[in-house]
Scaffold this motif. Structure first.
Motif, PDB file in Angstrom:
ATOM      1  N   ILE A 192       0.863  -1.183   0.000  1.00 42.28           N
ATOM      2  CA  ILE A 192       0.000   0.000   0.000  1.00 42.28           C
ATOM      3  C   ILE A 192       0.900   1.232   0.000  1.00 42.28           C
ATOM      4  N   ILE A 193       0.664   2.125  -0.948  1.00 44.10           N
ATOM      5  CA  ILE A 193       1.379   3.403  -1.027  1.00 44.10           C
ATOM      6  C   ILE A 193       0.339   4.502  -0.862  1.00 44.10           C
ATOM      7  N   ASP A 194       0.501   5.311   0.179  1.00 39.09           N
ATOM      8  CA  ASP A 194      -0.487   6.328   0.531  1.00 39.09           C
ATOM      9  C   ASP A 194       0.092   7.710   0.236  1.00 39.09           C
ATOM     10  N   LEU A 195      -0.673   8.563  -0.455  1.00 41.57           N
ATOM     11  CA  LEU A 195      -0.195   9.847  -0.960  1.00 41.57           C
ATOM     12  C   LEU A 195      -0.683  10.981  -0.063  1.00 41.57           C
ATOM     13  N   HIS A 196       0.256  11.749   0.487  1.00 45.65           N
ATOM     14  CA  HIS A 196      -0.066  12.827   1.407  1.00 45.65           C
ATOM     15  C   HIS A 196       0.691  14.093   1.029  1.00 45.65           C
ATOM     16  N   THR A 197       0.208  15.227   1.561  1.00 36.69           N
ATOM     17  CA  THR A 197       0.952  16.479   1.452  1.00 36.69           C
ATOM     18  C   THR A 197       1.040  17.124   2.826  1.00 36.69           C
ATOM     19  N   THR A 198       1.951  18.089   2.943  1.00 32.67           N
ATOM     20  CA  THR A 198       2.174  18.802   4.186  1.00 32.67           C
ATOM     21  C   THR A 198       2.308  20.288   3.897  1.00 32.67           C
ATOM     22  N   THR A 199       1.913  21.114   4.856  1.00 31.49           N
ATOM     23  CA  THR A 199       2.137  22.550   4.719  1.00 31.49           C
ATOM     24  C   THR A 199       3.565  22.920   5.091  1.00 31.49           C
ATOM     25  N   ALA A 200       4.318  21.978   5.651  1.00 30.53           N
ATOM     26  CA  ALA A 200       5.699  22.230   6.052  1.00 30.53           C
ATOM     27  C   ALA A 200       6.645  22.081   4.859  1.00 30.53           C
ATOM     28  N   ASN A 201       7.813  22.704   4.989  1.00 27.30           N
ATOM     29  CA  ASN A 201       8.793  22.749   3.906  1.00 27.30           C
ATOM     30  C   ASN A 201       9.671  21.493   3.936  1.00 27.30           C
ATOM     31  N   MET A 202       9.056  20.343   3.649  1.00 26.75           N
ATOM     32  CA  MET A 202       9.736  19.058   3.811  1.00 26.75           C
ATOM     33  C   MET A 202      10.142  18.413   2.496  1.00 26.75           C
ATOM     34  N   GLY A 203       9.869  19.059   1.361  1.00 28.72           N
ATOM     35  CA  GLY A 203      10.202  18.428   0.099  1.00 28.72           C
ATOM     36  C   GLY A 203       9.486  17.102  -0.045  1.00 28.72           C
ATOM     37  N   VAL A 204      10.168  16.137  -0.663  1.00 26.89           N
ATOM     38  CA  VAL A 204       9.614  14.784  -0.789  1.00 26.89           C
ATOM     39  C   VAL A 204      10.156  13.942   0.354  1.00 26.89           C
ATOM     40  N   THR A 205       9.271  13.486   1.214  1.00 20.47           N
ATOM     41  CA  THR A 205       9.641  12.658   2.361  1.00 20.47           C
ATOM     42  C   THR A 205       8.925  11.324   2.242  1.00 20.47           C
ATOM     43  N   LEU A 206       9.670  10.252   2.429  1.00 16.55           N
ATOM     44  CA  LEU A 206       9.125   8.896   2.366  1.00 16.55           C
ATOM     45  C   LEU A 206       9.090   8.331   3.774  1.00 16.55           C
ATOM     46  N   VAL A 207       7.892   7.993   4.243  1.00 16.70           N
ATOM     47  CA  VAL A 207       7.720   7.497   5.604  1.00 16.70           C
ATOM     48  C   VAL A 207       7.608   5.977   5.556  1.00 16.70           C
ATOM     49  N   VAL A 208       8.527   5.308   6.260  1.00 16.04           N
ATOM     50  CA  VAL A 208       8.549   3.846   6.300  1.00 16.04           C
ATOM     51  C   VAL A 208       8.693   3.397   7.745  1.00 16.04           C
ATOM     52  N   GLN A 209       8.488   2.104   7.959  1.00 15.08           N
ATOM     53  CA  GLN A 209       8.596   1.518   9.287  1.00 15.08           C
ATOM     54  C   GLN A 209       9.835   0.632   9.375  1.00 15.08           C
ATOM     55  N   GLN A 210      10.515   0.709  10.523  1.00 14.42           N
ATOM     56  CA  GLN A 210      11.726  -0.096  10.732  1.00 14.42           C
ATOM     57  C   GLN A 210      11.477  -1.583  10.533  1.00 14.42           C
ATOM     58  N   HIS A 211      10.285  -2.057  10.922  1.00 17.16           N
ATOM     59  CA  HIS A 211      10.025  -3.494  10.876  1.00 17.16           C
ATOM     60  C   HIS A 211       9.773  -3.991   9.456  1.00 17.16           C
ATOM     61  N   ASP A 212       9.849  -3.103   8.459  1.00 15.11           N
ATOM     62  CA  ASP A 212       9.506  -3.456   7.079  1.00 15.11           C
ATOM     63  C   ASP A 212      10.712  -3.200   6.178  1.00 15.11           C
ATOM     64  N   PRO A 213      11.709  -4.106   6.160  1.00 13.82           N
ATOM     65  CA  PRO A 213      12.925  -3.850   5.379  1.00 13.82           C
ATOM     66  C   PRO A 213      12.680  -3.708   3.888  1.00 13.82           C
ATOM     67  N   GLN A 214      11.644  -4.332   3.360  1.00 15.38           N
ATOM     68  CA  GLN A 214      11.366  -4.150   1.930  1.00 15.38           C
ATOM     69  C   GLN A 214      10.920  -2.716   1.638  1.00 15.38           C
ATOM     70  N   ALA A 215      10.173  -2.127   2.561  1.00 14.31           N
ATOM     71  CA  ALA A 215       9.770  -0.734   2.378  1.00 14.31           C
ATOM     72  C   ALA A 215      10.963   0.203   2.499  1.00 14.31           C
ATOM     73  N   VAL A 216      11.895  -0.110   3.402  1.00 13.36           N
ATOM     74  CA  VAL A 216      13.116   0.693   3.506  1.00 13.36           C
ATOM     75  C   VAL A 216      13.915   0.583   2.210  1.00 13.36           C
ATOM     76  N   ASP A 217      13.973  -0.612   1.639  1.00 11.48           N
ATOM     77  CA  ASP A 217      14.610  -0.783   0.334  1.00 11.48           C
ATOM     78  C   ASP A 217      13.920   0.076  -0.732  1.00 11.48           C
ATOM     79  N   MET A 218      12.586   0.084  -0.725  1.00  7.84           N
ATOM     80  CA  MET A 218      11.845   0.901  -1.691  1.00  7.84           C
ATOM     81  C   MET A 218      12.218   2.370  -1.550  1.00  7.84           C
TER      82      MET A 218
END
Length: 297
Positions: free
Chosen positions: A102-128
Motif C-alpha cells: 500500500i502506497i499512501d499519498l499525502h501532502t504537508t504545509t511544512a517545507n519538507m520536500g519529498v519525504t518517504l515514511v517507512v517503518q523499521q520493521h519493514d525492510p522491503q519498504a526501507v529498500d523501496m
C-alpha cells in the motif's frame, strides 16, 4: 504476466490533501500508469466525506484509526467505520494481509520536500525508499519506529507500505511542482515493486542511508487556558530537517519574546508549523538523524 502482486495506491486519506486525490483520479483515467510487468495496481479514495467537505477529517483523523486495538473494537465514529471497511476489503491487517503493498499519498504545509515514511520493521519498504532516493536524490527518508499492531496509518494494513509526503503546499490547494514530485516518487515506487519481483532492483548490498527517526511532537506555546499564544520562531520557520541545539530559538510569543529550545540533546526538526496539527497545538516534530546500514533481502 508474472504471478501478480496486489498493490494499492491511496489518496484522500486526509480529505483536504488534494494532490493525492487528483493524482489518483488521473491514474483512474489512465490505468496504464499503474501497470507494470508483474502487476496492475488498484486505487482507493479513502475518505470521501472529508474530501467533499475539504477537511482533513470529519470526526477523527482516518490515518490514526488503523491500530490493531481500534480495528478489533466496535467503531465509535464515521472514520472508524471507514477504517473497518477498508481493513475488511484490503486486509485484514497483519503479516498475511492479501494486499502486498500500500502506497499512501499525502501532502504537508511544512517545507519538507519529498519525504518517504517507512517503518523499521519493514525492510522491503526501507529498500523501496532507498531506491526512490537513488532516482530522486533530494528525497528524505523518515523512519517511524512502532510495531505493526501499534501503527495507526491506513497503509499499515498491507504486508508492506510507504507513505509519500510532499510539501510545502497549503491545505486544499493544488501546485504542479508538488503534484509532479508526488507522481514521480510514486512511479519509481511502482517500478521498484516490479523490479524486485523480477530480481532486478539493482540496490547495493549491504545498503546504507541517512534516515530521520521520529522522537516526539512539541506543543506551541499555550496560555493558562490552553490557548495558543506563540508561534514558530522565524529562524526556524521553513527549515525542516535542520539541526536544533539546546538554547537555539524555537518559538516566539505573540508579544515578541523568543523562547529557546529546552532539550537535553541536539536533534533535527520536521513538520515545522504544520497546519494540520493545530487542532492539538503541535508546532513541530523532533527527529534523530541516523546513518543506517542493512543487508538486502
Amino acid at each position: 504476466m508474472a504471478d501478480s502482486q496486489r498493490v494499492l495506491v491511496v489518496g484522500g486519506t486526509h480529505g483536504n490533501e488534494v494532490t493525492g486525490v487528483h493524482l489518483v483520479r488521473r491514474l483512474q483515467r489512465n490505468p496504464q500508469e499503474l501497470t507494470r510487468d508483474s502487476f496492475t495496481a488498484q486505487t482507493l479514495l479513502a475518505n470521501l466525506p472529508a474530501m467533499a467537505a475539504n477537511r482533513r477529517y470529519l470526526e477523527q483523523d482516518l490515518n490514526r484509526c488503523f491500530t490493531a486495538a481500534l480495528l478489533n473494537s466496535e467503531p465509535q465514529n464515521g472514520e472508524q467505520v471507514l477504517a473497518h471497511e477498508i481493513n475488511e476489503k484490503y486486509g485484514p491487517k497483519g503479516a498475511d494481509s492479501p494486499t502486498d503493498w500500500i502506497i499512501d499519498l499525502h501532502t504537508t504545509t511544512a517545507n519538507m520536500g519529498v519525504t518517504l515514511v517507512v517503518q523499521q520493521h519493514d525492510p522491503q519498504a526501507v529498500d523501496m525508499a532507498l531506491y526512490v532516493q537513488q532516482k530522486m536524490p533530494d528525497v528524505v527518508i523518515f523512519d517511524e519506529n512502532c510495531t505493526r499492531d501499534e501503527d495507526p496509518f491506513l497503509c499499515s494494513i498491507g504486508q508492506h507500505s510507504m507513505l509519500i509526503e510532499v510539501g510545502p503546499v497549503p491545505q486544499g490547494l493544488l501546485r504542479w511542482d508538488v503534484f509532479e514530485q508526488t507522481a514521480r516518487a510514486l512511479a519509481h515506487a511502482l517500478d521498484f515493486i516490479d523490479l524486485r519481483a523480477r530480481g532486478e532492483d539493482s540496490l547495493p548490498s549491504p545498503r546504507q542511508a541517512d534516515m530521520y527517526q521520529f522522537i516526539e511532537k512539541l506543543h506551541l506555546p499555550r496560555d493558562e487556558h490552553g490557548a495558543i499564544c506563540g508561534m514558530i520562531h522565524p529562524e526556524l520557520q521553513d527549515r525542516d530537517y535542520r539541526e536544533l541545539s539546546p538554547g537555539d530559538p524555537i518559538f516566539i510569543s505573540v508579544d515578541g519574546e523568543t523562547i529557546p529550545f529546552d532539550y537535553p540533546e541536539s536533534v533535527h526538526v520536521a513538520f515545522v508549523n504544520e497546519a494540520a496539527y493545530y487542532d492539538q497545538a503541535h508546532g513541530l516534530s523532533l527527529m534523530r538523524k541516523r546513518t543506517v546500514s542493512w543487508e538486502g533481502e
